[in-house]
Enzyme design. Structure first.
Site, PDB file in Angstrom:
ATOM      1  N   LYS A 135      -1.163  13.539  -2.799  1.00 16.54           N
ATOM      2  CA  LYS A 135      -2.605  12.681  -2.855  1.00 16.54           C
ATOM      3  C   LYS A 135      -2.877  12.004  -1.463  1.00 16.54           C
ATOM      4  O   LYS A 135      -2.192  11.052  -1.168  1.00 16.54           O
ATOM      5  CB  LYS A 135      -2.849  11.723  -3.908  1.00 16.54           C
ATOM      6  CG  LYS A 135      -4.102  11.298  -4.085  1.00 16.54           C
ATOM      7  CD  LYS A 135      -4.373  10.067  -4.537  1.00 16.54           C
ATOM      8  CE  LYS A 135      -4.121   8.918  -3.709  1.00 16.54           C
ATOM      9  NZ  LYS A 135      -5.267   8.629  -2.588  1.00 16.54           N
ATOM     10  N   ALA A 182       0.377  -2.057  -1.478  1.00 16.18           N
ATOM     11  CA  ALA A 182       0.510  -0.952  -2.604  1.00 16.18           C
ATOM     12  C   ALA A 182       1.854  -0.495  -2.780  1.00 16.18           C
ATOM     13  O   ALA A 182       1.983  -0.139  -3.821  1.00 16.18           O
ATOM     14  CB  ALA A 182      -0.341   0.159  -1.911  1.00 16.18           C
ATOM     15  N   GLU A 207       7.714   3.873   2.375  1.00 15.25           N
ATOM     16  CA  GLU A 207       7.698   3.397   3.831  1.00 15.25           C
ATOM     17  C   GLU A 207       6.400   2.605   4.092  1.00 15.25           C
ATOM     18  O   GLU A 207       5.319   3.231   3.877  1.00 15.25           O
ATOM     19  CB  GLU A 207       7.518   4.940   4.505  1.00 15.25           C
ATOM     20  CG  GLU A 207       8.121   4.632   5.874  1.00 15.25           C
ATOM     21  CD  GLU A 207       7.009   4.378   6.968  1.00 15.25           C
ATOM     22  OE1 GLU A 207       6.865   3.256   7.144  1.00 15.25           O
ATOM     23  OE2 GLU A 207       6.437   5.343   7.421  1.00 15.25           O
ATOM     24  N   CYS A 219       2.770   2.615  12.030  1.00 16.62           N
ATOM     25  CA  CYS A 219       3.753   1.684  11.275  1.00 16.62           C
ATOM     26  C   CYS A 219       4.859   1.148  12.173  1.00 16.62           C
ATOM     27  O   CYS A 219       5.338  -0.178  11.918  1.00 16.62           O
ATOM     28  CB  CYS A 219       4.541   2.465   9.947  1.00 16.62           C
ATOM     29  SG  CYS A 219       5.274   3.856  10.633  1.00 16.62           S
ATOM     30  N   GLU A 254       1.135  -8.275   9.602  1.00  7.11           N
ATOM     31  CA  GLU A 254       0.907  -6.895  10.267  1.00  7.11           C
ATOM     32  C   GLU A 254      -0.562  -6.627  10.303  1.00  7.11           C
ATOM     33  O   GLU A 254      -1.382  -6.800   9.447  1.00  7.11           O
ATOM     34  CB  GLU A 254       1.354  -5.800   9.353  1.00  7.11           C
ATOM     35  CG  GLU A 254       0.891  -4.113   9.808  1.00  7.11           C
ATOM     36  CD  GLU A 254       1.447  -2.910   8.981  1.00  7.11           C
ATOM     37  OE1 GLU A 254       1.168  -3.104   7.752  1.00  7.11           O
ATOM     38  OE2 GLU A 254       2.154  -2.280   9.579  1.00  7.11           O
TER      39      GLU A 254
END
Ligand code: NAD
Length: 487
Positions: A185, A241, A259, A293, A392
């Site tokens: 997805k 999430a 991750e 990331c 972040e």
């Protein structure tokens, strides 16, 4: 005069069980160019019934198709054919990714186009060299044990928009190498490039249902990861999430790799050659406008050289060419969405409000009437407790933080909710390795940073759980079985 942009990319169907099927949802997903702010493509949305069908197809392929019976060499050869088919599409894939998320074409041509083939070939080879079974004399001294590596099962791969091809194939490749089947997805922002995997899977003759592509946003993702037919979840994206998915998988006792985000530190030592360091930091700090990331968004500078480092980083940030992401000369493109730019702008406002000094950037560049651009921004005169040094931001926003000595630098690097990446910059590599050993993080580079397909990649603390890539990444798609034998 009309400025209407034609839709470049259009997909009418979902890819389920080796077939192109109409979605049972009446809705569609429109992808908007971050540069023109106009639609560039459209794909069907997904209903729960489509996800049910995709999971059922993956289950059927896992247990009933040729895939389930193929030996390792046949499977590895199919993965190589899949890699070849993706490689033939690499240029087009890079263009699609650039159109979707604004990644400069030099970056998508270097990473998003070629990565799928590279990663698949790496894992095909790892499948060939990893024994599926081994016999061990029992530790008790009586009998032997057959230790088997079996596929963990049906994998749900939930992927973000920042590096949609690489982060999808980091999951697809080890899953296939282990003999699993996959439901992918993608994020709605980058739904179009995911269908490249479907076209290539058909061309390579992967058995029906080995790869399935469904679409949709958060609700579709949540439905998929909690689906009773899924055996393992692999996710890259936000820590928020990731926590939600981790909670679901914990309740279901379902293996999961996460991750997640980062706030990584680049430690510049007092003996560093600043010219070389800044060149090396360019893409560690600002690749894809900081929407990466492993972005090293905290630059730790010795107090004795603080002003020098601040000026060098500010000069670097101000020197980069911002513009049309499809122009090969462009170094930094726009952010993925207006929502993402608003998040970054509110982080910059919080930095200012907290008293940090904006050395360069901080605004929308004046040269563009359209496009979700933001200038690369460098903050100085702050410490590590400041909100811009803790959260972040996922944009081109850097902080330069002073430290007193090496113990202080390591303590500041570790003083973060995250622990994904980091770098050390020094003219003494041994000293750099010593510091790399001390920092609490999943990955760290010395005078360099580049993800190695052969080594585990992932984070500690709020940066995630488990590892992708390398033999350790393959192991997370394996279920071990011990068969005890009397002789
Ligand atoms: P997100 O984490 O919300 O979405 C990533 C993927 O997960 C998408 O496919 C999304 O549809 C799906 N998803 C979201 N919530 C889910 C849930 N509860 N269950 C199952 N699937 C779910 O990321 P976003 O909203 O696109 O971006 C928000 C922030 O996340 C960014 O500002 C950035 O800070 C961070 N981010 C980090 C990475 C990374 O690589 N670490 C990647 C993307 C975004």
């Amino acid at each position: 005069m009309s400025h209407q942009t034609e839709l470049q990319y259009q997909r009418e169907h979902l890819f389920i069980g080796g077939e192109w099927r109409p979605s049972t949802s009446p809705d569609t997903i429109t992808v908007i160019s971050p540069f023109t702010e106009q639609p560039v493509g459209r794909a069907p949305d997904t209903s729960p019934a489509d996800i049910d069908a995709a999971v059922a197809a993956a289950r059927h392929a896992l247990t009933r198709s040729a895939w389930a019976t193929w030996d390792v060499e046949t499977r590895a050869a199919a993965i190589d054919r899949f890699a070849d088919a993706l490689e033939r599409r690499a240029d087009e894939t890079a263009r699609i990714v650039t159109a979707e998320n604004g990644m400069p074409i030099w970056g998508s041509s270097a990473v998003e186009g070629p990565d799928p083939a590279r990663v698949l070939r790496h894992f095909a080879q790892l499948a060939r060299t990893t024994p599926q079974e081994e016999r061990r004399p029992a530790a008790s001294g009586t009998g032997t044990t057959l230790v088997r590596r079996e596929p963990v099962g049906v994998v749900a791969a939930v992927v973000p928009w920042n590096y949609p091809q690489s982060l999808a194939v980091f999951k697809i490749a080890p899953a296939l190498a282990a003999g699993c089947t996959v439901v992918v997805k993608p994020a709605p922002e980058t739904v179009l490039d995911a269908f490249q995997f479907a076209d290539a899977a058909q061309e390579a003759g992967l058995p029906d249902g080995v790869i399935n592509i469904v679409t949709g946003g958060r609700d579709a993702g949540a439905y998929l990861v909690s689906h009773p037919g899924v055996d393992k979840v692999a996710f890259t994206g936000s820590t928020e999430a990731g926590r939600a998915i981790g909670e679901v998988c914990g309740r279901l006792l379902r293996p999961v790799t996460l991750e997640l985000g980062g706030k990584s530190a680049a430690i510049v030592l007092d003996d560093a050659d600043l010219g070389r360091t800044v060149r090396g930091l360019t893409w560690v700090c600002l690749a894809h406008s900081g929407q990466t990331c492993y972005t090293n968004s905290r630059i730790l500078a010795p107090r004795s050289r603080y002003d020098e480092v601040v000026d060098a980083i500010a000069d670097l940030a101000a020197s980069l060419q911002i513009g049309d992401p499809s122009d090969p000369a462009t170094q930094l493109g726009p952010l993925v969405s207006s929502r993402q730019r608003e998040r970054v702008e509110s982080a910059i406002a919080a930095g200012r409000a907290g008293g940090a000094r904006v050395v360069t950037g901080g605004r929308r560049p004046a040269a563009f009437e359209r496009g979700w651009f933001i200038e690369p921004t460098v903050f100085a005169d702050l410490d590590n407790s400041h909100t811009v040094a803790r959260e972040e931001i996922f944009g081109p926003v850097l902080t330069v933080i002073p430290y007193d000595d090496i113990d202080d630098a390591v303590a500041i690097a570790d003083d973060s909710p995250y622990g994904l990446a980091g770098t050390v910059w020094t003219s003494d590599e041994d000293k750099g390795i010593e510091i790399a050993r001390r920092v609490r993080t999943g990955t760290v580079g010395v005078n360099f940073y580049d993800i190695d397909l052969g080594a585990p990649f992932g984070g500690v603390k709020a940066s995630g759980l488990g590892r992708e890539l390398g033999p350790e990444g393959l192991a997370s798609y394996v279920a071990y079985k011990s068969v005890y034998l009397s002789r």
